[in-house]
Every structure is written in C-alpha cells, then in structure tokens.
Design a protein around this motif. Structure first.
Motif, PDB file in Angstrom:
ATOM      1  N   LEU A 252      38.788 -38.700  10.654  1.00 52.58           N
ATOM      2  CA  LEU A 252      40.200 -38.461  10.931  1.00 52.58           C
ATOM      3  C   LEU A 252      40.467 -36.959  11.013  1.00 52.58           C
ATOM      4  O   LEU A 252      39.831 -36.183  10.319  1.00 52.58           O
ATOM      5  CB  LEU A 252      41.032 -39.038   9.785  1.00 52.58           C
ATOM      6  CG  LEU A 252      41.881 -40.280  10.018  1.00 52.58           C
ATOM      7  CD1 LEU A 252      41.258 -41.221  11.038  1.00 52.58           C
ATOM      8  CD2 LEU A 252      42.112 -41.007   8.711  1.00 52.58           C
ATOM      9  N   PRO A 253      41.383 -36.555  11.864  1.00 48.83           N
ATOM     10  CA  PRO A 253      41.691 -35.128  11.939  1.00 48.83           C
ATOM     11  C   PRO A 253      42.107 -34.587  10.578  1.00 48.83           C
ATOM     12  O   PRO A 253      42.668 -35.311   9.757  1.00 48.83           O
ATOM     13  CB  PRO A 253      42.843 -35.073  12.944  1.00 48.83           C
ATOM     14  CG  PRO A 253      43.362 -36.460  13.055  1.00 48.83           C
ATOM     15  CD  PRO A 253      42.224 -37.353  12.751  1.00 48.83           C
TER      16      PRO A 253
ATOM     17  N   ARG B 170      30.014 -39.142  14.427  1.00 45.53           N
ATOM     18  CA  ARG B 170      30.255 -38.553  15.736  1.00 45.53           C
ATOM     19  C   ARG B 170      28.975 -38.032  16.372  1.00 45.53           C
ATOM     20  O   ARG B 170      28.896 -37.864  17.586  1.00 45.53           O
ATOM     21  CB  ARG B 170      31.240 -37.383  15.623  1.00 45.53           C
ATOM     22  CG  ARG B 170      32.573 -37.747  15.055  1.00 45.53           C
ATOM     23  CD  ARG B 170      33.387 -38.602  16.014  1.00 45.53           C
ATOM     24  NE  ARG B 170      34.692 -38.026  16.204  1.00 45.53           N
ATOM     25  CZ  ARG B 170      35.195 -37.698  17.404  1.00 45.53           C
ATOM     26  NH1 ARG B 170      34.501 -37.904  18.493  1.00 45.53           N
ATOM     27  NH2 ARG B 170      36.399 -37.198  17.487  1.00 45.53           N
TER      28      ARG B 170
ATOM     29  N   GLU C 218      34.741 -43.557   9.360  1.00 44.83           N
ATOM     30  CA  GLU C 218      35.981 -43.497  10.114  1.00 44.83           C
ATOM     31  C   GLU C 218      37.001 -42.606   9.434  1.00 44.83           C
ATOM     32  O   GLU C 218      37.669 -41.795  10.049  1.00 44.83           O
ATOM     33  CB  GLU C 218      36.561 -44.900  10.296  1.00 44.83           C
ATOM     34  CG  GLU C 218      35.810 -45.715  11.308  1.00 44.83           C
ATOM     35  CD  GLU C 218      35.626 -44.964  12.615  1.00 44.83           C
ATOM     36  OE1 GLU C 218      36.580 -44.308  13.074  1.00 44.83           O
ATOM     37  OE2 GLU C 218      34.514 -45.024  13.170  1.00 44.83           O
ATOM     38  N   MET C 219      37.079 -42.773   8.133  1.00 46.97           N
ATOM     39  CA  MET C 219      38.106 -42.060   7.378  1.00 46.97           C
ATOM     40  C   MET C 219      37.886 -40.560   7.415  1.00 46.97           C
ATOM     41  O   MET C 219      38.837 -39.793   7.530  1.00 46.97           O
ATOM     42  CB  MET C 219      38.040 -42.529   5.935  1.00 46.97           C
ATOM     43  CG  MET C 219      39.342 -42.521   5.265  1.00 46.97           C
ATOM     44  SD  MET C 219      40.068 -44.138   5.470  1.00 46.97           S
ATOM     45  CE  MET C 219      38.795 -45.118   4.754  1.00 46.97           C
TER      46      MET C 219
ATOM     47  N   ASP D  97      29.961 -33.202  21.762  1.00 44.39           N
ATOM     48  CA  ASP D  97      29.927 -32.230  22.851  1.00 44.39           C
ATOM     49  C   ASP D  97      30.919 -31.085  22.655  1.00 44.39           C
ATOM     50  O   ASP D  97      31.330 -30.435  23.609  1.00 44.39           O
ATOM     51  CB  ASP D  97      30.059 -32.884  24.225  1.00 44.39           C
ATOM     52  CG  ASP D  97      31.211 -33.866  24.271  1.00 44.39           C
ATOM     53  OD1 ASP D  97      31.952 -33.923  23.263  1.00 44.39           O
ATOM     54  OD2 ASP D  97      31.374 -34.541  25.286  1.00 44.39           O
ATOM     55  N   ALA D  98      31.237 -30.819  21.428  1.00 51.22           N
ATOM     56  CA  ALA D  98      32.005 -29.609  21.130  1.00 51.22           C
ATOM     57  C   ALA D  98      31.194 -28.402  21.582  1.00 51.22           C
ATOM     58  O   ALA D  98      29.983 -28.369  21.381  1.00 51.22           O
ATOM     59  CB  ALA D  98      32.267 -29.519  19.630  1.00 51.22           C
TER      60      ALA D  98
ATOM     61  N   VAL E 126      35.973 -32.930  17.129  1.00 47.89           N
ATOM     62  CA  VAL E 126      35.933 -33.096  18.578  1.00 47.89           C
ATOM     63  C   VAL E 126      34.730 -33.868  19.079  1.00 47.89           C
ATOM     64  O   VAL E 126      34.736 -34.316  20.215  1.00 47.89           O
ATOM     65  CB  VAL E 126      36.115 -31.752  19.350  1.00 47.89           C
ATOM     66  CG1 VAL E 126      36.465 -30.619  18.424  1.00 47.89           C
ATOM     67  CG2 VAL E 126      34.930 -31.414  20.195  1.00 47.89           C
TER      68      VAL E 126
ATOM     69  N   ARG F 282      27.363 -41.207  28.396  1.00 47.25           N
ATOM     70  CA  ARG F 282      28.702 -41.398  27.833  1.00 47.25           C
ATOM     71  C   ARG F 282      29.430 -42.555  28.481  1.00 47.25           C
ATOM     72  O   ARG F 282      30.613 -42.759  28.240  1.00 47.25           O
ATOM     73  CB  ARG F 282      29.528 -40.129  28.015  1.00 47.25           C
ATOM     74  CG  ARG F 282      29.119 -39.037  27.078  1.00 47.25           C
ATOM     75  CD  ARG F 282      29.364 -37.705  27.735  1.00 47.25           C
ATOM     76  NE  ARG F 282      30.673 -37.196  27.378  1.00 47.25           N
ATOM     77  CZ  ARG F 282      31.292 -36.275  28.097  1.00 47.25           C
ATOM     78  NH1 ARG F 282      30.749 -35.830  29.197  1.00 47.25           N
ATOM     79  NH2 ARG F 282      32.456 -35.844  27.729  1.00 47.25           N
TER      80      ARG F 282
END
Lengths: 205, 205
Positions: A156-157, A102, A152-153, A28-29, A25, A204
């Motif tokens: 991923l979720p 992130r 990036e990979m 800012d989770a 997320v 942001r």
DNA sequence: AGCGTAGCGGAACAGAACGCTCCGCTCCGC
DNA sequence: GCGGAGCGGAGCGTTCTGTTCCGCTACGCT
C-alpha cells in the motif's frame, strides 16, 4: 562528516529508497527515481550495485532477512501466538516487505533466495501454527494467507492508513464464528511460484 | 458472425481487457498488451479510442458508472444495510474497480469524472450510513475506508483469492468489540485528492 | 456473382524513457 | 599541500511504446 560515515549512511539510504520505490511503483521503477529518493547521484548508486538486477536481488534478500529476524524475535519474546503474529505482521508492514511481491518474477531468482524463502516459510508456519493451536487465529486460514496479506498490506502507498487497515484485517483474522472463508485456501506454492527461475523477465501482458 | 456483431463483441472485449490490464500492471501498461489481451489488433483498439488517455478515461468513467449502478441496485434490492454493503463490495471486486486506483492521477481528469465521483460518494455514504445505523458495520470506519478497501482488493491479481480476502476483511469490518482502529480515519479527500486535475502525468519518483 | 467498403491485424516510425558509463569536482585524511 | 575515495549528474545507446498506416478479409447489397 567523514567520507566513510557518509558512505555508510548512503548505504542504508539507498537500500531504504530502493525498497520504498519498488514497493510504491513496482519493478520497472527507474533507477534515477531511486537515486533521487535516496538523495544520491547515479554514480553512488551504481558503485553499490553494479546493475538494477543486483539492486533488486539485494532488496529482496535483505528484506527477507530482516523480516525473518523479526519473526524469530516475535517468537522468542512474545508470550503467546497471537501477539507474536500481530507483532510480526506489524513489523513487516513497517519493513515494506510488499516490495518483494512487486519484484517477484521480474528477475532471475538465485538459489540463495529460495533457501532463504524456505527458512522463512518454516518460521511463519511456526507462528501461525502456534496461534491456531491457541484458538486465537481462525482455523480456516493458511500461512500462505498470512504471507499474501502482509504482501498486499505493505505494498500500500505510504501514509497513515497501512496500520489502520492491518488492524481491520487482524480483526477479521481473529473473528471466531464468522463462517468459513470462501474459495480454495492458498498454499505455499502460490507464494513460491511467483519466483520461478527464469532467464529473462516475465512479459507484462 | 456479421461484421457488426464482431465489432460489438470487440467493444466489450477491449473494455474488459483494458480494465484488467490496467488493474494488473498499472497505468503504464503498453497499449499493445491491451490489444493482445482483447485478442484484437492495434487498429481496432485505436479506432475505438483515439489515444491512450481516452482509453483510460473511458475505463474510469465506465467503471464508475457500472459500480454506481451496482450500488443503486444493492440499496434497492437488499433488505438491510449489511447485505447491501457486502453485495456491493463483492460486485466491485468482480468489476475490478481497482483499475481506478491504478489510474488515479496519471492523466488529466475531466469535470464529468468529478461529477460522477461525487454521485458515487453519496451513494456509498448512504450504504455505509445505513449499515452503521443498524449496528452491523463497526462504527469506527468511514466510507473512505470502504472505498480504499475495495480499491486495494480489486487491484489484487486475478485468481481465486480476491473474494477469499474480501471475506476476511468483511469479518473485520463487522467485528463488534475488537477495539478501535488505530490512526486517523481517512475521509473523502483522501480519495478525491488522487484525482486532482493536472496538465501532465505525475512523475513516478 | 461481383464489388464496395467497414472493419481488421500488425509492421513500421518517431520520439520518449531508461539503464548504465564516464568524467570533473569536492573535501577528508595524511 | 596533495592524493584519492567518494560523489553528482550529463550524456550515450538502446529499448520500449504510442500512434499511424496500409494491405487484406469477407459481409452484404445489388
């Protein structure tokens, strides 16, 4: 289970939860989401990390250390550069180092982190240099390309597709005569500049 | 400039700003960030879209429409499946359709959106089917792989590297004898299920 | 030239969300 | 049986953000 054992298990659970939640997320989770994911109360979370920034820093440094350990191991144990590279990248995806991307720029980075990053840069340069020298890694990618790709990979979720997608990219990375990549090649500054020291988090906008 | 011309220009500026901001920061980007990026006041933003959810919906449907138009055009104008596929993917990256992925599941989707998505699914199936029939697209990828790839790629932060990275992936997509991809292949439900109708936004845990 | 108004920017408000603290409880280990 | 380490989660104060509202600008019609 003894209190001490529970605490130890919670240590790792909190780390894993924080890493995954941040990777999923973003910076800012809510702390409560991390506590919930770890199956732990807020009290237990804050006893370990006095503040959210401390948690972020810990996730970053620990992730860096763990991924670097994987790089060292790949370099030491694999017979050639290509298998070292692929093994390293696969492990990074498992380690969710995308959380680093992130978190980059969202809190003041410490000098220790920059030192760690510098060591990481060296070992990744070593791996990619070896694979390029062999001719197994296409010549027009840089080690910064590799780092950006891993970021990036592993951001991923969660799910069954991360490794599938990595395999796709690895095939592209190996492709020999597919023409050269467009645009300027990223260099290490593209990676490092995300982390510039700052007094307060970046806006942001 | 006439008032009317300014309004028209603002319409597009607001759309582009919203799309880019959502793609960059995600669904909980502040409206003020979008207004600022568009170079417009809050009033002008809210005159166009009565609420944030309306804006999100508009970004999604417009992005879907525009990308579908590109798919139709690629199919009509390109001589073969591979060039249609690559052209389509490149245009999607330019259109930042990754904003769709960042917005998925964050607001109640409308029936209209599902209908639009279904049409999109058909045309992407058509393109990938053609490229696979030619033998230019590796046989072990699905059209859902393609969609997921486009989403991720165009969600990458703005900068010179998106197209470079896409080129890398395209080489992997074309690689002929590189072994088959690991893990289960995603199908359309992996894409559609992100959008399930819901009364309130999904929690961030 | 003067005025009506469409369109604009942004301050302000109310409420939601979040970081963090605090406290009462559990149950291990002596 | 007891002391305290460790735990969960409600609650506090603050920050942030969606949305409203209002005063202003300047185009275009008369």
């Amino acid at each position: 289970m003894s209190r001490r054992a529970e605490a130890d298990r919670n240590d790792e659970a909190v780390f894993l939860a924080a890493r995954d939640v941040f990777a999923d997320v973003g910076a800012d989770a809510p702390m409560s989401a991390i506590a919930a994911r770890a199956g732990v109360g807020m009290g237990s979370l804050y006893r370990r990390y006095p503040s959210k920034v401390d948690l972020m820093r810990a996730v970053c440094t620990t992730s860096m250390e763990r991924s670097m350990a994987e790089a060292d191991r790949a370099l030491a144990e694999e017979p050639d550069g290509w298998s070292a590279l692929t093994r390293y990248m696969r492990r990074c995806v498992d380690l969710r180092v995308g959380s680093l991307a992130r978190l980059a720029g969202m809190f003041p980075a410490t000098a220790e982190m920059f030192a760690l990053a510098e060591r990481g840069q060296k070992v990744i340069d070593e791996i990619t240099g070896r694979a390029k020298a062999e001719g197994t890694l296409r010549a027009d990618v840089t080690s910064a390309d590799i780092v950006l790709t891993i970021s990036e990979m592993s951001a991923l979720p969660a799910g069954p597709y991360r490794h599938r997608w990595l395999a796709l990219v690895l095939d592209g990375l190996r492709a020999p005569g597919a023409g050269i990549l467009p645009g300027p090649a990223p260099d290490w500054s593209s990676v490092r500049d995300r982390w510039v020291y700052q007094e307060s988090p970046v806006s942001r906008s």
